[in-house]
Design a protein around this motif. Structure first.
Motif, short mmCIF file in Angstrom:
data_model
loop_
_atom_site.label_atom_id
_atom_site.label_comp_id
_atom_site.label_asym_id
_atom_site.label_seq_id
_atom_site.Cartn_x
_atom_site.Cartn_y
_atom_site.Cartn_z
N ASP A 91 -4.07 5.70 -3.14
CA ASP A 91 -4.46 5.51 -4.35
C ASP A 91 -4.87 3.80 -4.58
N THR A 92 -5.51 3.39 -3.48
CA THR A 92 -5.50 2.00 -3.32
C THR A 92 -7.37 1.80 -3.24
N GLU A 93 -7.92 0.62 -3.81
CA GLU A 93 -9.27 0.37 -3.53
C GLU A 93 -9.29 -0.32 -2.34
N LEU A 94 -9.95 0.00 -1.33
CA LEU A 94 -9.74 -0.58 -0.03
C LEU A 94 -11.31 -0.92 0.48
N GLU A 95 -11.64 -1.96 0.71
CA GLU A 95 -12.79 -2.58 1.26
C GLU A 95 -12.81 -2.37 2.77
N PHE A 96 -14.05 -1.82 3.24
CA PHE A 96 -14.45 -1.64 4.77
C PHE A 96 -14.73 -2.95 5.01
N PRO A 97 -13.82 -3.57 6.07
CA PRO A 97 -14.24 -5.20 6.06
C PRO A 97 -15.50 -5.53 7.01
N LYS A 98 -16.15 -6.50 6.47
CA LYS A 98 -17.65 -6.84 6.80
C LYS A 98 -17.72 -6.82 8.37
N VAL A 99 -16.66 -7.38 9.07
CA VAL A 99 -16.85 -7.39 10.51
C VAL A 99 -17.36 -5.86 10.90
N TRP A 129 0.91 -1.27 0.01
CA TRP A 129 -0.23 0.03 0.15
C TRP A 129 0.95 1.45 0.05
N PHE A 130 2.08 1.35 0.91
CA PHE A 130 2.94 2.36 1.00
C PHE A 130 4.18 2.52 0.18
N ALA A 131 3.94 1.59 -1.10
CA ALA A 131 5.45 1.51 -1.74
C ALA A 131 5.53 2.97 -2.34
N HIS A 132 4.86 3.84 -2.64
CA HIS A 132 5.13 4.84 -3.36
C HIS A 132 4.63 6.04 -2.61
N HIS A 192 -10.58 6.60 8.51
CA HIS A 192 -9.26 6.36 8.08
C HIS A 192 -9.03 5.37 6.96
N HIS A 193 -9.84 4.61 6.68
CA HIS A 193 -9.94 3.79 5.60
C HIS A 193 -10.09 4.68 4.36
N ARG A 194 -10.90 5.62 4.38
CA ARG A 194 -11.17 6.58 3.20
C ARG A 194 -9.75 7.36 3.13
N LEU A 195 -9.14 7.79 4.18
CA LEU A 195 -8.19 8.32 4.07
C LEU A 195 -6.79 7.64 3.53
N LEU A 196 -6.55 6.53 3.85
CA LEU A 196 -5.80 5.61 3.39
C LEU A 196 -5.72 5.26 1.62
N ALA A 197 -7.21 5.11 1.33
CA ALA A 197 -7.54 4.88 0.17
C ALA A 197 -7.07 5.90 -0.95
N SER A 198 -7.24 7.27 -0.33
CA SER A 198 -6.82 8.29 -0.86
C SER A 198 -5.33 8.54 -0.77
#
Length: 384
Positions: free
Chosen positions: A349-357, A270-273, A340-346
């Motif tokens: 530039d990664t598509e992150l699914e908010f976990p079902k749990v 995720w944080f490669a770049h 934080h999931h939304r911030l990380l995706a932004s």
């Protein structure tokens, strides 16, 4: 600790225990707070290690889990048992008392029953589960917690009613293990069933779990034991080969702001770049979460980081009042996690699914099941 049954309840109330193999005990011990934490140890040397810890730190809460539920299936005639150097040993009531006394001789803070795995209730009469509760109710002890290693199916339908009724009837606190082939909370209706169980049974401890510990305690559970490794974060059904294994596990860390355990390799992708997230816990001291590799030193450091982060989260929970305030705190943590999931995706530039749990935990809580003494129309719900 006060004498009597109330004493063990007060010892366990709002306490977060870390479950670890006896070989990992020293790695995490210094990161476990005396007042609100403790250790549950597994492995052949767990009793001796408990004694060593208590000799060095008399105030540390310690207990053992013999793992009988990973080896044998419980029956009405033999709900308890123990693996010994001479083979499997089924335990009658006198034998069970002897084993529990042996735990206390090794200076554990409380004894834990070596309960075998309780499979799904196929007959509808919950006979095996009733045998566990019935036999432990005959124990003239005030220092024991009854382990209930159950299939996740006990958290659904009529089985949940049997479970609530039996736990309420038990004269000891109960530690519930949920078994599934993967995260049991991914199964339909299980998150709701667990919440209903916690709200209906105030003497329940969630055992061999993960961040479900916080959802459970927010909804009324007495305490929880979180696994230090993935294999100790949910129950496993007994297997003829006792699980196999041998493959080195991936290095995993708890990312507290996301409320998720994540492989370090995933974080590195995720944080490669972009600049990676850092952590301010006492182990990381501002270092990036991506720094861990699969060396023994880094695996140990990742574990210590995770324990520190668990207790940072628990510190917040412990500062709230049980009931509305605690549930509101947990709901806000889930809202923050979503952001934080939304911030990380932004950022990545990664598509992150908010976990079902986490999605399930954001839903409204079901009402507790009514007690036998209380009319169904009477409100006993507390916060929803």
């Amino acid at each position: 600790m006060r004498n009597g049954i109330e004493g063990i309840d007060e010892l366990l109330r709002d306490r977060l225990l870390i479950m670890a193999n006896d070989r990992s005990a020293n790695d995490v011990l210094s990161h476990v707070p005396l007042r609100t934490g403790g250790l549950v140890l597994t492995g052949a040397d767990a009793p001796a290690r408990c004694r060593e810890i208590r000799n060095a730190q008399p105030g540390m809460v310690v207990a053992v889990d013999y793992g009988s539920h990973t080896r044998e299936i419980a029956s009405v005639d033999a709900p308890f048992g123990l693996a010994t150097s001479h083979g499997w040993r089924a335990l009658g009531l006198a034998d069970l008392n002897e084993i529990l006394d042996g735990q206390r001789d090794n200076k554990v803070s409380f004894a834990v029953t070596p309960t075998c795995f309780i499979p799904p209730d196929e007959t509808g009469d919950a006979s095996v589960f009733k045998a566990v509760i019935g036999q432990t109710n005959q124990l003239d002890r005030e220092d024991t917690i009854v382990l209930l290693p159950c299939s996740y199916r006990w958290l659904r339908g009529v089985s949940l009613h049997h479970l609530v009724k039996g736990i309420r009837a038990c004269r000891h606190p109960v530690a519930l293990i949920m078994q599934a082939d993967e995260d049991p909370l991914k199964r339909s209706h299980v998150p709701e069933g667990l919440r209903q169980l916690c709200r209906s049974c105030p003497r329940l401890v969630l055992w061999r779990t993960d961040l479900a510990a916080f959802d459970a305690m927010a909804h009324g559970a007495l305490g929880a034991a979180v696994g230090a490794s993935a294999v100790l974060r949910f129950g496993v059904a007994p297997r003829p080969d006792n699980g196999g294994g041998g493959r080195k596990p991936y290095t995993v860390v708890l990312v507290r702001r996301l409320l998720r355990y994540l492989r370090v390799a995933t974080l590195q992708d995720w944080f490669a770049h972009v600049d990676p997230w850092t952590c301010g816990c006492a182990v990381c001291d501002g270092a990036p979460l991506t720094r861990f590799i699969d060396s023994d030193i880094d695996v140990c450091a990742a574990l210590q980081h995770t324990v520190r982060e668990l207790y940072a989260l628990h510190y917040e929970l412990d500062a709230t009042l049980p009931g509305h305030e605690r549930i509101d705190w947990w709901r806000q943590k889930l809202v923050d996690s979503w952001e934080h999931h939304r911030l990380l995706a932004s950022q990545t530039d990664t598509e992150l699914e908010f976990p079902k749990v986490l999605q399930a935990w954001r839903r409204q809580s079901p009402l507790p099941l009514p007690s036998a003494e209380q009319p169904r129309g009477q409100d006993q719900s507390g916060p929803s």
